[in-house]
Design a protein around this motif. Structure first.
Motif, PDB file in Angstrom:
ATOM      1  N   ALA A  53       0.852  -1.192   0.000  1.00 31.06           N
ATOM      2  CA  ALA A  53       0.000   0.000   0.000  1.00 31.06           C
ATOM      3  C   ALA A  53       0.887   1.241   0.000  1.00 31.06           C
ATOM      4  CB  ALA A  53      -0.917   0.004   1.216  1.00 31.06           C
ATOM      5  N   GLU A  54       0.488   2.241  -0.797  1.00 33.98           N
ATOM      6  CA  GLU A  54       1.252   3.480  -0.890  1.00 33.98           C
ATOM      7  C   GLU A  54       0.283   4.667  -0.979  1.00 33.98           C
ATOM      8  OE1 GLU A  54       4.908   5.512  -3.453  1.00 33.98           O
ATOM      9  OE2 GLU A  54       3.844   3.767  -4.238  1.00 33.98           O
ATOM     10  N   TYR A  55       0.625   5.731  -0.270  1.00 34.52           N
ATOM     11  CA  TYR A  55      -0.193   6.950  -0.309  1.00 34.52           C
ATOM     12  C   TYR A  55       0.743   8.150  -0.397  1.00 34.52           C
ATOM     13  CZ  TYR A  55      -3.899  10.288   0.857  1.00 34.52           C
ATOM     14  OH  TYR A  55      -4.804  11.326   0.824  1.00 34.52           O
ATOM     15  N   VAL A  56       0.659   8.864  -1.498  1.00 32.39           N
ATOM     16  CA  VAL A  56       1.500  10.034  -1.734  1.00 32.39           C
ATOM     17  C   VAL A  56       0.674  11.286  -1.475  1.00 32.39           C
ATOM     18  CG1 VAL A  56       2.909  11.269  -3.402  1.00 32.39           C
ATOM     19  CG2 VAL A  56       2.843   8.767  -3.456  1.00 32.39           C
ATOM     20  N   VAL A  57       1.173  12.134  -0.564  1.00 32.15           N
ATOM     21  CA  VAL A  57       0.459  13.357  -0.185  1.00 32.15           C
ATOM     22  C   VAL A  57       1.329  14.563  -0.556  1.00 32.15           C
ATOM     23  CG1 VAL A  57      -0.659  14.622   1.677  1.00 32.15           C
ATOM     24  CG2 VAL A  57      -0.605  12.120   1.729  1.00 32.15           C
ATOM     25  N   PRO A  58       1.013  15.244  -1.650  1.00 32.77           N
ATOM     26  CA  PRO A  58       1.785  16.442  -2.003  1.00 32.77           C
ATOM     27  C   PRO A  58       1.273  17.673  -1.249  1.00 32.77           C
ATOM     28  CG  PRO A  58       0.192  15.972  -3.728  1.00 32.77           C
ATOM     29  CD  PRO A  58       0.028  14.898  -2.684  1.00 32.77           C
ATOM     30  N   SER A  59       2.179  18.547  -0.869  1.00 35.57           N
ATOM     31  CA  SER A  59       1.811  19.788  -0.184  1.00 35.57           C
ATOM     32  C   SER A  59       2.775  20.891  -0.615  1.00 35.57           C
ATOM     33  CB  SER A  59       1.879  19.608   1.339  1.00 35.57           C
ATOM     34  OG  SER A  59       1.757  20.842   1.997  1.00 35.57           O
ATOM     35  N   LYS A  60       2.252  21.992  -1.101  1.00 35.55           N
ATOM     36  CA  LYS A  60       3.092  23.106  -1.510  1.00 35.55           C
ATOM     37  C   LYS A  60       3.793  23.759  -0.326  1.00 35.55           C
ATOM     38  CE  LYS A  60       0.401  24.291  -5.635  1.00 35.55           C
ATOM     39  NZ  LYS A  60      -0.360  25.360  -6.330  1.00 35.55           N
TER      40      LYS A  60
ATOM     41  N   ASP B  98       8.727   8.840   3.444  1.00 34.99           N
ATOM     42  CA  ASP B  98       9.722   9.637   2.724  1.00 34.99           C
ATOM     43  C   ASP B  98       9.183  11.059   2.556  1.00 34.99           C
ATOM     44  OD1 ASP B  98      12.313   9.481   1.112  1.00 34.99           O
ATOM     45  OD2 ASP B  98      10.929  10.443  -0.291  1.00 34.99           O
ATOM     46  N   TRP B  99      10.004  12.037   2.889  1.00 30.08           N
ATOM     47  CA  TRP B  99       9.618  13.453   2.781  1.00 30.08           C
ATOM     48  C   TRP B  99      10.621  14.191   1.906  1.00 30.08           C
ATOM     49  CZ3 TRP B  99      12.573  17.581   4.940  1.00 30.08           C
ATOM     50  CH2 TRP B  99      11.974  18.857   4.830  1.00 30.08           C
ATOM     51  N   THR B 100      10.123  14.941   0.938  1.00 27.52           N
ATOM     52  CA  THR B 100      10.981  15.762   0.074  1.00 27.52           C
ATOM     53  C   THR B 100      10.424  17.178   0.010  1.00 27.52           C
ATOM     54  OG1 THR B 100       9.729  15.044  -1.878  1.00 27.52           O
ATOM     55  CG2 THR B 100      11.734  13.821  -1.357  1.00 27.52           C
ATOM     56  N   TYR B 101      11.345  18.162   0.078  1.00 29.53           N
ATOM     57  CA  TYR B 101      10.908  19.562   0.037  1.00 29.53           C
ATOM     58  C   TYR B 101      12.094  20.437  -0.350  1.00 29.53           C
ATOM     59  CZ  TYR B 101       8.923  24.034   1.545  1.00 29.53           C
ATOM     60  OH  TYR B 101       8.454  25.342   1.588  1.00 29.53           O
TER      61      TYR B 101
ATOM     62  N   TYR C  32       4.477  22.175   2.783  1.00 25.67           N
ATOM     63  CA  TYR C  32       5.307  21.304   3.609  1.00 25.67           C
ATOM     64  C   TYR C  32       6.057  20.239   2.801  1.00 25.67           C
ATOM     65  CZ  TYR C  32       2.322  23.397   7.162  1.00 25.67           C
ATOM     66  OH  TYR C  32       1.659  24.292   7.954  1.00 25.67           O
ATOM     67  N   GLY C  33       5.967  20.245   1.490  1.00 25.46           N
ATOM     68  CA  GLY C  33       6.646  19.242   0.682  1.00 25.46           C
ATOM     69  C   GLY C  33       5.786  18.021   0.434  1.00 25.46           C
ATOM     70  N   LYS C  34       6.392  17.000  -0.145  1.00 28.26           N
ATOM     71  CA  LYS C  34       5.664  15.766  -0.488  1.00 28.26           C
ATOM     72  C   LYS C  34       5.990  14.676   0.528  1.00 28.26           C
ATOM     73  CE  LYS C  34       6.974  12.932  -3.750  1.00 28.26           C
ATOM     74  NZ  LYS C  34       7.277  12.323  -5.049  1.00 28.26           N
ATOM     75  N   PHE C  35       4.922  14.009   1.005  1.00 27.11           N
ATOM     76  CA  PHE C  35       5.052  12.858   1.905  1.00 27.11           C
ATOM     77  C   PHE C  35       4.641  11.606   1.149  1.00 27.11           C
ATOM     78  CE2 PHE C  35       4.679  16.400   4.792  1.00 27.11           C
ATOM     79  CZ  PHE C  35       5.550  16.079   5.832  1.00 27.11           C
ATOM     80  N   ASP C  36       5.485  10.581   1.243  1.00 28.06           N
ATOM     81  CA  ASP C  36       5.200   9.304   0.588  1.00 28.06           C
ATOM     82  C   ASP C  36       5.184   8.215   1.663  1.00 28.06           C
ATOM     83  OD1 ASP C  36       4.983   7.050  -0.964  1.00 28.06           O
ATOM     84  OD2 ASP C  36       6.637   7.539  -2.309  1.00 28.06           O
ATOM     85  N   PHE C  37       3.987   7.678   1.949  1.00 29.09           N
ATOM     86  CA  PHE C  37       3.826   6.616   2.954  1.00 29.09           C
ATOM     87  C   PHE C  37       3.702   5.281   2.207  1.00 29.09           C
ATOM     88  CE2 PHE C  37       2.028  10.510   4.590  1.00 29.09           C
ATOM     89  CZ  PHE C  37       2.524  10.593   5.885  1.00 29.09           C
TER      90      PHE C  37
END
Length: 451
Positions: free
Chosen positions: A363-370, A421-424, A372-377
């Motif tokens: 299972a994967e859930y990608v949450v983009p946010s302008k 995983d967090w990228t910003y 706070y950056g992108k979170f990938d669970f």
């Protein structure tokens, strides 16, 4: 040991026209190994020195010139293996079907392997004490393989019915012709079905595979010397004997046959449009592989033969006096002989096989946010229904689920691996978590595992 590895690989690809393309590639590999084992004992000179009284095995200090003299020396071996390989593939989409383009791939693979080894005279003639014996090796073989794959859209973009949004069949086959080993043809069939749209898909695949034994396992060195440290319980006793070493011989086997496997999987994937960035896959798998090349665990052999005598499936693996000496005739004979006279003969053989069933979940859930950056669970889990092994063809399958053993290592009932995983703006941070539940130690396995 000093090893040198040299690889050269390259390829070309191009188009014939808008429907057809080709690809060619090649590989040349060369692996050289120089082996040195210093201060090993020359058996002939050692025993001569004992008989002549020149060497005193009980003295801390020997007379001048005795050691190293001609008693201690250096075992040497030079080994070389090479691989030359070429591949050619043609791909195409020759015509359109109502549901889409039919596509295919045709290819061929040609390879040549070599294996060579040269050693000093003592290493060749078993002249060193407790050092591997290696006869001169000069072997080679060729393999030619041909393969084909066809992808057929049955239902799709131009041809759909209610409940049949898309259905695709993937049919493939491969034929290998190995010099020495023989020929094999293996098929594979895959289906992908989407009932309503591309959010939900079901998939199924089944196939067979064929793995030829390596040149090394067929013609490599034969090792003669002390066995591993073994713990076993004598017949009609409850007191274990620990860290015992017997005599042992193992290594290559020219009678090895290919290993074969049958695999099938079935599962689904779900990517809902209403929850953007979410993806779920669940797959059931079952794999049965037989004829695995390997050696039977020495501790398993000793305990089984000690308990069962001639009734043990490993009775032919134990002899007394030499590796071809007197056979086992009754239980309890191993503990009744001096350990220096007990020989374990355990070369590389075609083991019985493994049979594994389980479920993979991802299972994967990608949450983009302008802001706070992108979170990938992401999390993956493997849940085993059963993991079974039989070491030789005449043995039944034994269960290893929830255990750790010398035969298969750690086989937990299930395991998970999760990441965040967090990228910003050029920054990245990752948190990983791997979990394996507790297992039961069953020693060597086999008869000690659950049937």
């Amino acid at each position: 040991n000093e090893a040198t590895l040299f690889n050269v690989a390259g390829g070309l690809k191009g188009t014939i026209n808008e429907k057809y393309s080709w690809e060619a590639s090649g590989l040349i590999s060369r692996h050289n190994l120089d082996y040195f084992n210093e201060n090993v004992i020359d058996a002939k000179n050692f025993y001569a020195a004992l008989q002549q009284g020149v060497l005193n095995p009980f003295a801390i200090k020997q007379p001048s010139g005795v050691l190293p003299g001609n008693i201690l020396g250096t075992a040497t071996m030079n080994g070389l293996s090479t691989l030359s390989q070429g591949n050619f593939i043609v791909r195409g989409t020759p015509f359109e079907l109502p549901a889409g383009s039919l596509s295919f791939a045709l290819g061929a693979n040609f390879s040549r392997e070599t294996l060579g080894a040269e050693a000093d005279l003592n290493t060749t003639d078993k002249g060193w004490i407790n050092s591997p014996s290696i006869k001169p090796i000069n072997k080679s073989r060729t393999d030619e393989a041909y393969f084909a794959e066809v992808i057929v859209p049955i239902f799709g973009k131009g041809y759909r019915l209610p409940g049949l949004y898309a259905l695709t069949a993937d049919l493939a086959a491969r034929m290998d012709n190995y010099e020495i080993v023989g020929r094999s043809t293996v098929p594979k069939i895959s289906l992908k079905y989407e009932p309503m749209n591309d959010e939900l898909s079901f998939r199924f695949s089944t196939g067979k595979s064929f793995v030829a034994p390596t040149l090394y396992s067929l013609y490599g060195p034969v090792n003669v010397g002390s066995s591993n440290a073994i713990n076993y319980t004598p017949y009609n006793s409850t007191t274990q004997i620990s860290n015992i070493q017997f005599q042992a011989q193992g290594g290559s086997n020219i009678d090895l046959q290919p290993s074969t496997a049958t695999t099938w999987t079935a599962g689904f994937g779900f990517t809902p449009a209403a929850l953007k960035g979410f993806d779920l896959t669940v797959d059931y798998f079952e794999t049965q592989q037989v004829g695995l090349p390997g050696s039977v665990n020495q501790q398993t052999i000793i305990q089984s033969v000690e308990n069962l005598g001639t009734a043990s499936p490993y009775a032919s693996y134990v002899h007394f006096g030499s590796v071809t000496g007197s056979p086992v005739t009754a239980p309890g004979q191993i503990s009744g002989h001096p350990k220096s006279t007990v020989w374990i003969f355990a070369p590389t053989v075609n083991l019985g096989g493994t049979w594994t069933k389980g479920i993979d979940v991802s299972a994967e859930y990608v949450v983009p946010s302008k802001s706070y950056g992108k979170f990938d669970f992401k999390t993956t889990a493997t849940i085993y229904n059963s993991v079974r092994l039989k070491e030789i063809p005449t043995q039944p399958y034994y269960g290893y689920l929830g255990t750790t053993s010398q035969n298969l290592g750690t086989i937990s009932n299930w395991k998970t691996y999760s990441t965040i995983d967090w990228t910003y703006k050029g920054w990245n941070a990752t948190l990983n978590h791997f979990y394996v539940p507790s297992v039961r130690d069953i020693g060597p396995g086999g008869e000690a595992a659950r049937a």
